[in-house]
Design an enzyme around this catalytic site. Structure first.
Site, PDB file in Angstrom:
ATOM      1  N   TYR A 278       7.780  -4.439  -2.152  1.00  0.00           N
ATOM      2  CA  TYR A 278       8.589  -3.425  -1.471  1.00  0.00           C
ATOM      3  C   TYR A 278       9.173  -2.396  -2.438  1.00  0.00           C
ATOM      4  CZ  TYR A 278       8.174  -6.662   2.399  1.00  0.00           C
ATOM      5  OH  TYR A 278       7.667  -7.481   3.374  1.00  0.00           O
TER       6      TYR A 278
ATOM      7  N   HIS B  42      11.255 -15.760   0.925  1.00  0.00           N
ATOM      8  CA  HIS B  42      10.146 -15.779  -0.038  1.00  0.00           C
ATOM      9  C   HIS B  42      10.428 -16.808  -1.123  1.00  0.00           C
ATOM     10  CE1 HIS B  42       8.743 -11.393   0.904  1.00  0.00           C
ATOM     11  NE2 HIS B  42       8.217 -12.283   1.715  1.00  0.00           N
TER      12      HIS B  42
END
Length: 300
Positions: free
Chosen positions: A281, A272
């Site tokens: 998350y 990312h």
């Protein structure tokens, strides 16, 4: 130059200049073509004649079909990138997309597998057969590394380092990162490399490739091939939930964070660019910890 010719020229730009993944190119071009089809219905034959009003009307028509906000946002992003290209090339004088705000995305918690579900998937294959060994290597690698399926199918044998327990992964924008993989995945890949892959290469005759994962003809396995294999495994495991490669990626990230991994490390392993992409998350882990607290604390 017609609109269709401009779209084809843009497609070549994405492939050659931007080195975009085939999956990304297909989505960008499909979004632009959908917009062009809408313009044709509005009797607008030139991208330079598009105004803010037409873009808003296009979004309204999309919402009428039941399109989600996140999908609409993706399409608008595709058009914004396309018009930026047209501006840069001097094809249009103004960019009508720049005045349109991005739709607020629906906050969706990533789906992930529980340990019991994973155990069923990890034991479904017959690892005494060539395809069973290859399929086992696929699912072990996806869960062990959290790589995207587009990254998985591009891994070469030479990029796997068993001595360090890492794999060199080529991510979006051709950015490289080293991702660790554990002993279960290492054992599965070693077995596949020693026994199955040579057999599958023989079936390919004169086909030679360094790609790690190959199909029944000895040729490199595709994104679609991996998805087909995973769906077949899911059906044979008789699990009611759906499976897709990204769900294993979500599971990888969720399980690491639940076990105490720091977010920066998970961000790096996932590839990312922004930490905000990884932060989604934390919603999963917060729910997980809250459930543990409620079930375990005497006065919860």
């Amino acid at each position: 130059m017609t609109n269709e010719q401009l779209i084809n020229q843009y497609k070549q730009f994405l492939i050659v200049e931007r080195n975009a993944a085939s999956y990304t190119v297909d989505h960008y071009i499909a979004d632009v073509r959908q917009f062009n089809q809408f313009l044709t219905q509005q009797v607008i034959n030139n991208f330079n004649d598009v105004s803010y009003s037409e873009v808003r009307l296009f979004l309204t028509e999309l919402y009428k079909t039941g399109l989600s906000r996140i999908s609409a946002s993706r399409k608008l992003s595709s058009l914004r990138t396309f018009y930026h290209y047209l501006e840069k090339e001097g094809i249009v004088e103004h960019n009508p997309i720049q005045y349109v705000s991005m739709p607020k995305k629906d906050k969706k918690i990533p789906q992930f597998f529980y340990a019991e579900e994973l155990e069923q998937l990890f034991t479904i294959e017959d690892c005494s057969t060539p395809f069973g060994q290859r399929n086992q290597a696929i699912i072990e690698l996806l869960y062990a590394t959290g790589v995207r399926v587009s990254e998985l199918v591009k891994i070469n044998v030479s990029q796997v380092d068993f001595s360090l327990g890492t794999i060199l992964v080529h991510g979006k924008g051709n950015k490289e990162r080293f991702v660790p993989f554990g002993v279960y995945a290492q054992d599965a890949v070693k077995l596949y490399l020693e026994e199955s892959r040579p057999q599958l290469l023989q079936k390919g005759g004169e086909i030679t490739t360094d790609r790690l994962l190959i199909n029944h003809r000895g040729a490199p396995l595709t994104d679609e091939g991996v998805r087909y294999i995973l769906n077949d495994m899911m059906n044979r495991a008789s699990l009611t939930s759906s499976i897709h490669p990204h769900k294993l990626r979500h599971t990888f990230a969720t399980h690491l964070l639940n076990a105490g991994a720091d977010m920066r490390s998970v961000q790096e392993m996932l590839g990312h660019e922004s930490l905000s992409s990884t932060q989604i998350y934390t919603h999963v882990t917060k729910d997980y910890l809250q459930n543990i607290y409620k079930n375990a604390h005497p006065r919860a």
